[in-house]
Every structure is written in structure tokens, then in C-alpha cells.
Design an enzyme around this catalytic site. Structure first.
Site, PDB file in Angstrom:
ATOM      1  N   ASP A   1      -4.433   2.318  11.253  1.00 20.44           N
ATOM      2  CA  ASP A   1      -5.827   1.986  11.505  1.00 20.44           C
ATOM      3  C   ASP A   1      -5.953   1.508  12.960  1.00 20.44           C
ATOM      4  O   ASP A   1      -5.987   2.327  13.869  1.00 20.44           O
ATOM      5  CB  ASP A   1      -6.232   0.931  10.464  1.00 20.44           C
ATOM      6  CG  ASP A   1      -7.708   0.599  10.469  1.00 20.44           C
ATOM      7  OD1 ASP A   1      -8.519   1.497  10.705  1.00 20.44           O
ATOM      8  OD2 ASP A   1      -8.046  -0.575  10.223  1.00 20.44           O
TER       9      ASP A   1
ATOM     10  N   LYS B   1      -6.577   6.853  10.929  1.00 19.13           N
ATOM     11  CA  LYS B   1      -7.967   6.763  11.390  1.00 19.13           C
ATOM     12  C   LYS B   1      -7.949   6.591  12.906  1.00 19.13           C
ATOM     13  O   LYS B   1      -8.026   5.476  13.417  1.00 19.13           O
ATOM     14  CB  LYS B   1      -8.647   5.527  10.763  1.00 19.13           C
ATOM     15  CG  LYS B   1      -8.943   5.657   9.284  1.00 19.13           C
ATOM     16  CD  LYS B   1      -9.969   4.623   8.842  1.00 19.13           C
ATOM     17  CE  LYS B   1      -9.308   3.486   8.122  1.00 19.13           C
ATOM     18  NZ  LYS B   1     -10.254   2.545   7.475  1.00 19.13           N
TER      19      LYS B   1
ATOM     20  N   ARG C   1      -5.715   0.274  -6.701  1.00 23.20           N
ATOM     21  CA  ARG C   1      -4.453   0.880  -6.245  1.00 23.20           C
ATOM     22  C   ARG C   1      -3.987   2.038  -7.111  1.00 23.20           C
ATOM     23  O   ARG C   1      -3.341   2.960  -6.632  1.00 23.20           O
ATOM     24  CB  ARG C   1      -3.317  -0.152  -6.282  1.00 23.20           C
ATOM     25  CG  ARG C   1      -3.301  -1.071  -5.107  1.00 23.20           C
ATOM     26  CD  ARG C   1      -1.966  -1.803  -5.065  1.00 23.20           C
ATOM     27  NE  ARG C   1      -2.094  -3.095  -4.416  1.00 23.20           N
ATOM     28  CZ  ARG C   1      -2.173  -3.261  -3.098  1.00 23.20           C
ATOM     29  NH1 ARG C   1      -2.138  -2.210  -2.302  1.00 23.20           N
ATOM     30  NH2 ARG C   1      -2.298  -4.462  -2.584  1.00 23.20           N
TER      31      ARG C   1
ATOM     32  N   GLY D   1       0.765  -1.239   0.000  1.00 24.58           N
ATOM     33  CA  GLY D   1       0.000   0.000   0.000  1.00 24.58           C
ATOM     34  C   GLY D   1       0.797   1.291   0.000  1.00 24.58           C
ATOM     35  O   GLY D   1       0.308   2.325  -0.441  1.00 24.58           O
TER      36      GLY D   1
ATOM     37  N   ASP E   1       0.959   3.099   4.497  1.00 18.34           N
ATOM     38  CA  ASP E   1      -0.111   3.860   3.860  1.00 18.34           C
ATOM     39  C   ASP E   1      -1.074   4.424   4.900  1.00 18.34           C
ATOM     40  O   ASP E   1      -1.434   5.590   4.849  1.00 18.34           O
ATOM     41  CB  ASP E   1      -0.861   2.997   2.822  1.00 18.34           C
ATOM     42  CG  ASP E   1      -1.296   1.636   3.365  1.00 18.34           C
ATOM     43  OD1 ASP E   1      -1.060   1.337   4.561  1.00 18.34           O
ATOM     44  OD2 ASP E   1      -1.873   0.857   2.583  1.00 18.34           O
TER      45      ASP E   1
HETATM   46  P1  5GP Z   1      -3.514  -1.574  11.341  1.00 21.32           P
HETATM   47  O1  5GP Z   1      -2.575  -2.643  11.751  1.00 21.32           O
HETATM   48  O2  5GP Z   1      -3.109  -0.194  11.756  1.00 21.32           O
HETATM   49  O3  5GP Z   1      -4.933  -1.895  11.712  1.00 21.32           O
HETATM   50  O4  5GP Z   1      -3.631  -1.675   9.806  1.00 21.32           O
HETATM   51  C1  5GP Z   1      -2.864  -1.086   8.906  1.00 21.32           C
HETATM   52  C2  5GP Z   1      -3.088  -1.778   7.573  1.00 21.32           C
HETATM   53  O5  5GP Z   1      -4.475  -2.101   7.347  1.00 21.32           O
HETATM   54  C3  5GP Z   1      -2.715  -0.833   6.491  1.00 21.32           C
HETATM   55  O6  5GP Z   1      -1.367  -0.994   6.147  1.00 21.32           O
HETATM   56  C4  5GP Z   1      -3.647  -1.225   5.373  1.00 21.32           C
HETATM   57  O7  5GP Z   1      -3.040  -2.269   4.638  1.00 21.32           O
HETATM   58  C5  5GP Z   1      -4.864  -1.793   6.028  1.00 21.32           C
HETATM   59  N1  5GP Z   1      -5.968  -0.807   6.074  1.00 21.32           N
HETATM   60  C6  5GP Z   1      -6.518  -0.243   7.163  1.00 21.32           C
HETATM   61  N2  5GP Z   1      -7.503   0.613   6.848  1.00 21.32           N
HETATM   62  C7  5GP Z   1      -7.594   0.605   5.494  1.00 21.32           C
HETATM   63  C8  5GP Z   1      -8.417   1.312   4.558  1.00 21.32           C
HETATM   64  O8  5GP Z   1      -9.299   2.130   4.850  1.00 21.32           O
HETATM   65  N3  5GP Z   1      -8.186   1.025   3.237  1.00 21.32           N
HETATM   66  C9  5GP Z   1      -7.244   0.146   2.816  1.00 21.32           C
HETATM   67  N4  5GP Z   1      -7.116  -0.051   1.518  1.00 21.32           N
HETATM   68  N5  5GP Z   1      -6.437  -0.528   3.690  1.00 21.32           N
HETATM   69  C10 5GP Z   1      -6.619  -0.290   5.009  1.00 21.32           C
HETATM   70 MG    MG Z   2      -0.760  -2.401   4.695  1.00 25.20          MG
END
Ligand code: 5GP
Ligand code: MG
Length: 176
Positions: A103, A131, A165, A41, A100
Site C-alpha cells: 500500500d 495499490k 478474512r 493477512g 498480502d
Molecule cells: P503499507 O505499509 O504498504 O502501507 O501497508 C501494508 C499493510 O497495510 C498490509 O500488510 C495490510 O495489512 C494493510 N493494508 C493496506 N491496504 C489494505 C487494504 O486495502 N485492505 C486491508 N485489509 N489491509 C490493507
Molecule cells: Mg499487513
């Protein structure tokens, strides 16, 4: 069923302006020996970011990528598959880790200690999108492009099941 929003959440012009100012913020915070991008990403964000960063020296900055993906359902957060870190020499290096989107935070929360275990002297984190309302792990990124609401976003490198993408703007996916 999900469909693509009709209007971008973040336009091309907004992305380009913010990536430029973010590059300046990062450069003002100090020098990094290596930028590590998380695949897949971050690939467009990284390529725009490095082109906007002033060169610390004539060699520029090292850039490497590795793969990290979470798997399992949401009840199983915490399972993270990492590949490409095995042979990475980080001893004494100042690392800028770029993803990217931040979350739940589980990805970066687990990766930062892994890089330190490999000898990194400094690990700072940078994400294009954040987020905050989704956070589970106690982590904030050092550099954030845009804080956004809890919507699923695609484009500018981010995918939905490997599609979308290459869209030039950040779009949201809406339930229909
Ligand atoms: P975390 O471990 O912080 O929950 O997740 C991060 C990863 O989740 C990011 O690198 C991404 O790959 C994926 N991700 C989280 N939210 C989104 C979103 O709204 N869109 C997309 N495409 N990927 C997301
Ligand atoms: Mg990712």
C-alpha cells in the site's frame, strides 16, 4: 459506515489462476531457502502459493511467519511494530518475504533492511495485491499478483477490524 461490495473484485477462479502463475514466476527466478510470511493477512496467500510452487528439493522450502503491524494514525506512518523476528536465523539465506498487500510501502521498506541486518543473503518481496497510487516509500515488490485501484479490500486473508478474512474472494468495502 462501510459495507461489503456485492460483487468480488477478484474471484476465486482468478485468484487461483494467478497464484499458480505467480508461483511459476517465482520458481523461474531462482531458489529460495525460506519463505517469510507477514501475519496475519498473508496466511491464505502463503498457503496457496507454497502448494503451487515446485519443490526445489526433497525437503521443500522452509516457511515461517512473523507479525508486523503499523500503528498510529495516518499522519504517523512509519511506526511499525514487529514481533517474531528476534530468534530468526537468516545468515546466508535467500529469503522470499510475502505480504498480502503493498500500500504505502512503509511496511516492506522497513522490513527488508531488518532481514538483511539479520544476515539474509538475498531478500525478494512478493505481494498478492499492489495499490501503486498509494505509495509513499520508494519500494516496489519483486513479484506482484494483481495491481488494483485505491480501494479498501478484504477477504482471502485480508481483514477489516479482524473480520472478513475467511471470505474466499477479494471484496471491496464501500462507504455508505
Ligand atoms: P503499507 O505499509 O504498504 O502501507 O501497508 C501494508 C499493510 O497495510 C498490509 O500488510 C495490510 O495489512 C494493510 N493494508 C493496506 N491496504 C489494505 C487494504 O486495502 N485492505 C486491508 N485489509 N489491509 C490493507
Ligand atoms: Mg499487513
Amino acid at each position: 459506515m462501510y459495507k461489503l461490495s456485492s460483487k468480488p473484485l477478484i474471484s476465486k477462479a482468478e485468484l487461483s489462476e494467478r497464484v499458480n502463475s505467480l508461483a511459476a514466476e517465482i520458481a523461474a527466478a531462482g531458489e529460495f531457502d525460506i519463505l517469510l510470511g507477514i501475519l496475519t493477512g498473508s496466511f491464505i496467500f502463503v498457503s496457496d502459493l507454497v502448494r503451487a510452487m515446485p519443490k526445489a528439493n526433497e525437503k521443500g522450502m522452509r516457511v515461517k511467519f512473523f507479525k508486523a503491524s503499523s500503528y498510529g494514525d495516518s499522519t504517523e506512518h512509519g511506526s511499525l511494530k514487529v514481533s517474531g523476528l528476534e530468534n530468526l536465523e537468516l545468515a546466508g539465506l535467500r529469503v522470499l518475504l510475502v505480504d498480502d498487500i503493498l500500500d504505502t510501502g512503509n511496511t516492506l521498506y522497513r522490513l527488508v533492511p531488518m532481514l538483511k541486518e539479520r544476515g539474509a543473503a538475498v531478500v525478494k518481496t512478493c505481494v498478492l495485491l499492489d495499490k501503486p497510487s498509494r505509495r509513499e516509500a520508494p519500494i516496489e515488490a519483486d513479484f506482484v499478483g494483481f495491481k488494483i485501484e485505491n480501494k479498501f479490500v478484504v477477504g482471502y486473508g485480508l481483514d477489516y477490524a479482524d473480520d472478513y478474512r475467511t471470505l474466499p474472494e477479494i471484496m471491496t468495502m464501500e462507504e455508505v
